[in-house]
Design a protein around this motif. Structure first.
Motif, short mmCIF file in Angstrom:
data_model
loop_
_atom_site.label_atom_id
_atom_site.label_comp_id
_atom_site.label_asym_id
_atom_site.label_seq_id
_atom_site.Cartn_x
_atom_site.Cartn_y
_atom_site.Cartn_z
N THR A 44 -4.63 -6.95 -6.54
CA THR A 44 -4.42 -5.78 -5.69
C THR A 44 -3.14 -5.04 -6.04
OG1 THR A 44 -3.18 -6.97 -4.00
CG2 THR A 44 -5.58 -6.94 -3.76
N GLN B 291 -9.36 -2.91 3.18
CA GLN B 291 -8.18 -2.23 2.67
C GLN B 291 -7.59 -1.23 3.67
OE1 GLN B 291 -9.78 -0.38 -0.89
NE2 GLN B 291 -9.34 -2.20 -2.11
N LYS B 292 -6.28 -1.16 3.65
CA LYS B 292 -5.55 -0.11 4.35
C LYS B 292 -6.01 0.10 5.79
CE LYS B 292 -4.43 2.22 0.04
NZ LYS B 292 -4.88 1.11 -0.80
N HIS C 292 -0.39 -5.77 -4.68
CA HIS C 292 0.42 -5.84 -3.45
C HIS C 292 1.15 -7.18 -3.38
CE1 HIS C 292 -2.57 -2.74 -1.63
NE2 HIS C 292 -1.71 -2.19 -2.46
N ASP D 184 0.79 3.00 -3.28
CA ASP D 184 -0.50 3.23 -3.92
C ASP D 184 -0.74 4.72 -4.15
OD1 ASP D 184 -0.93 0.53 -3.74
OD2 ASP D 184 -2.58 0.66 -2.30
N ALA E 37 0.82 -1.22 0.00
CA ALA E 37 0.00 0.00 0.00
C ALA E 37 0.85 1.27 0.00
CB ALA E 37 -0.92 0.00 1.22
N THR F 276 -10.74 8.57 -3.78
CA THR F 276 -10.67 7.15 -4.12
C THR F 276 -11.90 6.39 -3.62
OG1 THR F 276 -8.27 7.21 -4.08
CG2 THR F 276 -9.30 5.05 -3.81
#
Length: 161
Positions: free
Chosen positions: A148, A85-86, A150, A39, A36, A48
């Motif tokens: 993703t 996410q995150k 990632h 990103d 991340a 986003t």
């Protein structure tokens, strides 16, 4: 006495939120590539997540952002599968039950959006986070799902909603 609240991300949160996430990633020793950290969304989190079926929540203590997490459809995967996410918290946010509260907030939003499964990626050495995910019903997977970007994240989990 401090006031802690979980709320949806706002446009004015972008800069502080990006700093919180990058600080936690650095603290945790996460690679800056394939995670991340790189990103583009980190600097524009409000924009986003300001679309249907996506939402990012922040944890705020006395007006300061101390963590957050989001839900979005998992890229290049079935439309019934979302991704947590995150989800990151500064040290001062940890050990207060905020992770569990944030999980509940995110998973309730996911259910409201019609998702039936929630996927996540993390690092194998993030043991406390993985314990929390396990407590709320996430199960380990042998390989990643979706797309993703990632590739440095080597622990994958999924949960039925």
């Amino acid at each position: 006495m401090s006031t802690i609240k979980i709320r949806s991300v706002a446009p004015e949160d972008n800069k502080a939120l990006a700093q919180v996430i990058r600080d936690v990633l650095i603290e945790m020793g996460v690679p800056k590539v394939g995670t991340a950290y790189e990103d583009e969304a980190l600097d524009i989190m409000y924009e986003t997540y300001d679309v249907p079926r996506k939402r990012y929540f922040v944890v705020e203590e006395d007006g300061k952002i101390i963590g957050g997490a989001g839900i979005a459809q998992l890229e290049k995967e079935d439309s019934e599968i979302c991704e947590l996410q995150k989800m990151y918290f500064l040290p001062e946010a940890r050990g207060k039950g905020l992770g569990s509260q944030m999980m509940s907030t995110c998973l309730n939003f996911a259910k409201e959006q019609g998702f039936t499964k929630c996927y996540l990626e993390t690092m194998p050495y993030m043991k406390e986070a993985r314990k929390l995910y396990g407590r709320v019903g996430f199960k380990a997977l042998d390989k990643p799902m979706g797309d993703t970007g990632h590739y440095s994240c080597q622990a994958w989990m999924i949960k039925d909603l």
